[in-house]
Design a protein around this motif. Structure first.
Motif, short mmCIF file in Angstrom:
data_model
loop_
_atom_site.label_atom_id
_atom_site.label_comp_id
_atom_site.label_asym_id
_atom_site.label_seq_id
_atom_site.Cartn_x
_atom_site.Cartn_y
_atom_site.Cartn_z
N ASP A 38 0.86 -1.18 0.00
CA ASP A 38 0.00 0.00 0.00
C ASP A 38 0.89 1.23 0.00
O ASP A 38 1.81 1.36 0.83
N LEU A 39 0.65 2.16 -0.93
CA LEU A 39 1.51 3.34 -1.07
C LEU A 39 1.45 4.23 0.16
O LEU A 39 2.49 4.70 0.64
N SER A 40 0.26 4.47 0.70
CA SER A 40 0.16 5.36 1.87
C SER A 40 0.87 4.75 3.07
O SER A 40 1.48 5.47 3.88
N ASN A 41 0.81 3.43 3.21
CA ASN A 41 1.52 2.77 4.31
C ASN A 41 3.02 2.96 4.16
O ASN A 41 3.74 3.21 5.15
N PHE A 42 3.52 2.86 2.93
CA PHE A 42 4.95 3.08 2.66
C PHE A 42 5.35 4.52 3.00
O PHE A 42 6.36 4.76 3.67
N ILE A 43 4.55 5.48 2.55
CA ILE A 43 4.86 6.89 2.80
C ILE A 43 4.88 7.18 4.30
O ILE A 43 5.78 7.85 4.81
N GLY A 60 11.83 10.98 8.65
CA GLY A 60 11.45 12.34 9.03
C GLY A 60 10.84 13.14 7.90
O GLY A 60 10.30 14.23 8.12
N VAL A 61 10.94 12.64 6.66
CA VAL A 61 10.32 13.31 5.50
C VAL A 61 9.70 12.23 4.63
O VAL A 61 9.98 11.04 4.78
N ARG A 76 9.91 13.90 -0.87
CA ARG A 76 10.67 15.02 -0.31
C ARG A 76 12.13 14.63 -0.12
O ARG A 76 13.04 15.44 -0.36
N TYR A 77 12.36 13.39 0.31
CA TYR A 77 13.73 12.92 0.48
C TYR A 77 14.48 12.94 -0.86
O TYR A 77 15.62 13.39 -0.94
N GLY A 95 18.43 17.75 -0.35
CA GLY A 95 19.87 17.58 -0.37
C GLY A 95 20.32 16.30 0.28
O GLY A 95 21.46 15.87 0.09
N LEU A 96 19.45 15.66 1.09
CA LEU A 96 19.83 14.42 1.73
C LEU A 96 20.23 13.37 0.69
O LEU A 96 21.27 12.75 0.77
#
Length: 309
Positions: A273-278, A286-287, A291-292, A296-297
């Protein structure tokens, strides 16, 4: 209770089980612990019906009011109460005080709960629960909420198995039969650490698939409960948390080194499930994954690898 039978079906509701519409929903796949939601549609005053618990089970009442008779007296359950069933135990359910109810039901495969009870207490016998009804418990409600979130997010079955084992061990401490065993049942030696290493290796080799708590416990030749305690003692996290962290580490590599879509990466590392992964990625890193990748990470990790190679 079996796949089709409710924890308490009676009257018109029992007849309804003969048609395709089922009161069960959000079921996990078959495993050490199966977690399901049950919506009872019994009417006020429906006559009680003699039933039996097909499996050892724990049902947490999420709403509604109903009565349970397992002996001479009837006990009334409402929101937050627990209905405990020993495999094969007969009972009657009634709705003299309300219409319908909703329960979250944990039932245990084979002798899983009986074996857990025996690992915690000696002389348990075939009926590990000394009573069938418990009042609301804050810890149980916390576990119930986690299970509901896991179900709605399409989470890993091993996470639900861990919750089921934690729930069962807490309930058995409150109303278990037999005499409490010593808490020194988890080994602390080289062999124990070798067992944990074997479980870690198996998780890392099979992280993209569906892992079971019983499968990992079998590698250590311990009960699931003692395996959980051993694994957390040696690693600092539960097997399920270690599995999620393994998947997230692999997702980081794919986000850093490829341009594959986030959805594709989620499925590639083992999430269904995509939302579970996110949500899992955000809790660990933390992001969000997107976003990651944009931050710059990710670029910094690429640079570090280039410099050190």
């Amino acid at each position: 209770m079996d796949r089709e039978s409710p924890p308490h079906a009676h009257g018109a509701d029992a007849d309804a089980l003969l048609v395709p519409a089922r009161p069960w929903r959000a079921a996990t796949a078959e495993g050490l612990v199966r977690v399901r939601e049950y919506n009872c549609t019994a009417c006020l005053g429906d006559p009680p019906k003699d039933e039996a618990f097909e499996r050892a089970s724990i049902a947490v009442v999420q709403s509604g009011v109903f009565g349970i008779r397992t002996g001479r007296s009837i006990q009334v359950l409402s929101t937050g109460f627990l209905l405990l069933g020993n495999a094969g135990q007969r009972y009657e359910a009634s709705h003299d005080h309300g219409v319908g109810d909703r329960c979250l039901v944990f039932d245990f495969q084979g002798r899983a709960l009986e074996d857990l009870a025996e690992s915690l207490r000696s002389g348990v016998g075939p009926r590990p629960f000394a009573s069938n009804v418990l009042p609301p418990q804050p810890r149980v409600d916390a576990l119930r909420r986690l299970a509901v979130e896991n179900l709605s997010a399409g989470g890993c079955s091993m996470g639900l198995e861990e919750l089921g084992v934690s729930l069962a061990s807490h309930v058995l401490a409150l109303t278990g039969t037999g005499s409490a065993r010593s808490s020194s049942g988890v080994p602390d030696n080289r062999r124990a650490r070798d067992q944990v290493v074997a479980a870690i290796t198996h998780i890392e080799q099979s992280a993209e698939g569906e892992l079971r708590l019983s499968e990992l416990a079998a590698l250590t030749r311990l009960s699931p409960f003692h395996f959980l305690r051993l694994f957390k003692r040696e690693t600092g996290v539960t097997p399920y948390r270690f599995l999620i962290q393994t998947r997230i580490r692999r997702a980081i590599d794919l986000l850093r080194d490829t341009s594959r879509p986030v959805t594709e990466i989620a499925f590639a590392v083992g999430f269904t499930d995509l939302s579970n992964f996110i949500n899992a990625f955000r809790r660990e890193i933390g992001v969000s994954p997107g976003r990651y990748r944009q931050s710059g990470l990710s670029r910094a990790r690429k640079t570090d690898r280039t410099i050190t190679s």
